[in-house]
Design an enzyme around this catalytic site. Sequence first.
Site, PDB file in Angstrom:
ATOM      1  N   CYS A  84       0.780  -1.249   0.000  1.00 18.97           N
ATOM      2  CA  CYS A  84       0.000   0.000   0.000  1.00 18.97           C
ATOM      3  C   CYS A  84       0.807   1.293   0.000  1.00 18.97           C
ATOM      4  O   CYS A  84       0.710   2.084  -0.932  1.00 18.97           O
ATOM      5  CB  CYS A  84      -0.903   0.041   1.228  1.00 18.97           C
ATOM      6  SG  CYS A  84      -2.013  -1.349   1.384  1.00 18.97           S
ATOM      7  N   HIS A 140      -2.752   6.629   4.224  1.00 20.48           N
ATOM      8  CA  HIS A 140      -1.651   5.685   4.459  1.00 20.48           C
ATOM      9  C   HIS A 140      -0.279   6.198   4.028  1.00 20.48           C
ATOM     10  O   HIS A 140       0.573   5.424   3.582  1.00 20.48           O
ATOM     11  CB  HIS A 140      -1.938   4.322   3.798  1.00 20.48           C
ATOM     12  CG  HIS A 140      -1.273   3.191   4.534  1.00 20.48           C
ATOM     13  ND1 HIS A 140      -1.262   1.897   4.108  1.00 20.48           N
ATOM     14  CD2 HIS A 140      -0.555   3.205   5.694  1.00 20.48           C
ATOM     15  CE1 HIS A 140      -0.595   1.140   4.959  1.00 20.48           C
ATOM     16  NE2 HIS A 140      -0.155   1.918   5.934  1.00 20.48           N
TER      17      HIS A 140
END
Length: 528
Positions: A84, A140
């Site tokens: 990610c 993130h």
Amino acid sequence: MHIMTSRGLIPFPQPAVQRLFFLVVAVILPLSQTQRPPHIVFILADDLGWADVGYHGSEIHTPVLDELSASGLRLDNYYVQPICTPSRSQLMTGRYQIHTGLQHSIIWPCQPHCLPLGETLLPELLADAGYATHMVGKWHLGMVRQNCLPTHRGFHTYFGYLLGSEDYYSHNRCVAITGTNITRCALDLRDGDNVARNYCGIYSTHLFTQRAEHIIAQHNPNKPMFLYMAFQSVHSPLEVPKQYTAPYGFIKDARRRKYAGMVSALDEAVGNLTAALRAAGLWDNTLLVFSTDNGGQTLQGGNNWPLRGRKATLWEGGVRGVGFVAGPAVSQRPGVSRDLLHISDWFPTLVRVAGGKTTRSYPLDGYNVWETLSHGTPSPRKEILHNIDPLYRYTPCMCNDEDEIPCAFTSRTPVEFNISMHAALRFHNWKILTGNPGCGKWFPPPHLGSRPKGPEEVLRNDPPMVQLFDIEKDPEERHDVAQDHPDVVSKLLKKLQQYQRGATSPSYPPDDPRCDPGKGAAWGPWRK
Ligand SMILES: *[C@@H]1O[C@H](CO)[C@@H](O)[C@H](O)[C@H]1NC(C)=O
Ligand SMILES: *[C@@H]1O[C@H](CO)[C@@H](O)[C@H](O)[C@H]1NC(C)=O
Ligand SMILES: *[C@@H]1O[C@H](CO)[C@@H](O)[C@H](O)[C@H]1NC(C)=O
């Protein structure tokens, strides 16, 4: 008399055809006058695997993605990063992780770190070019300080969560705080910089879509819009309202069945977004990009068959991404693009489409591939550094039932490249992998049988330190040809060595227990 067009000077036609020409101009001109920079909608799915879309032959139904991608250009040779944070960092900066210090793993909740503040982010440059910039969904990219947050990095508005995963309904994330006995479960949802408390119980796919629909409906069509829609779908935990799994009674594997429902919810959400764009009159001037952030996680229902490996590996199953572009600007040549493309390419490409400039950025690793997408000229990209991670440690359990285990931060000193390092490089048709690339099994989707077929079933525990594949001929990475092409191997190893010499040291700081927001508070910046 000459007329200036986007293709250059065209000599004015002779009188015989002049009238016809004026007629054509009269019809075309109103269109071209409205040719302002397009609205850009970037949809990022989380952990969506290669074998999880209908148009790749999946048993999961994705009518919206199938149709939308068929109306535009499917990217068949498109690469993302295996996890990610790295993919998101490259999307936002156009730069490889070896240049941002994010080579290793992801940013964990309590690491006092974020995407380095000296980097110029895509929304900043689009805002410079006059765009209204909005982000909905998963960030993130770190949250240790307030100036790490999306609204401090180029987004005019933000609604979403800062960490990598959480509950789809409560929007809570539980973290075991290092050095304490506390496991903190706290809310991670924000509207701008403020904690957003009133959305408990609303499934995030619906919640985020509603927010995006609202942004679209409110948008002044005279101003170009950038919407970065980073869905939580279809990352674990496996959660979805029942109605979405109803069509999947035929999938016997419980995780795959639930996951299929999550993909269906995502597919519906994309349909709702395009409907909202149409209703607001924006669609006729929209460039839509759809991309996954990495390969599917087979432990959590995802699948990349027939590609090898999965999320968090350097095998094709980890890095070959589902992606397409759609919208009027690219729909003149619908089809499938075989051009080599990478997630870092969106940065210069979208800034160019927006009429902006990348001069504020540090040197880019991404290429402007707009001519490739819009006119089919060959991609300027011939090479992709998938990664070099000097901190990577392989543990055998990674191939069984555990997620990747992060290793401790070891050294800030740059290290010379050596073949025990977890690294991979694509060069034209060739792909070299060194060290341990991560779990190298082939995972068929459950309905095709639970075990990989063929002699590859017996996988080596000690893979060779250097492996070479001809990805054009062997996209499934079944035949290591390193022995047959020593010249290619030595050339590509030299390239890896060069890349590593230009790398910044990985930043992977130890957890800071002060990240704990305390009871009743939300995850968020904890340092000044
Ligand atoms: C955590 O719990 C263990 C066992 O109950 C105890 O020995 C230890 O001191 C605790 N550690 C902290 C940091 O509170
Ligand atoms: C899409 O829109 C329909 C109709 O408004 C709605 O029922 C559905 O929940 C929406 N789905 C998502 C994922 O937003
Ligand atoms: C190779 O790199 C690894 C780091 O990935 C390091 O631990 C090891 O000591 C290096 N080996 C040599 C021979 O330099």
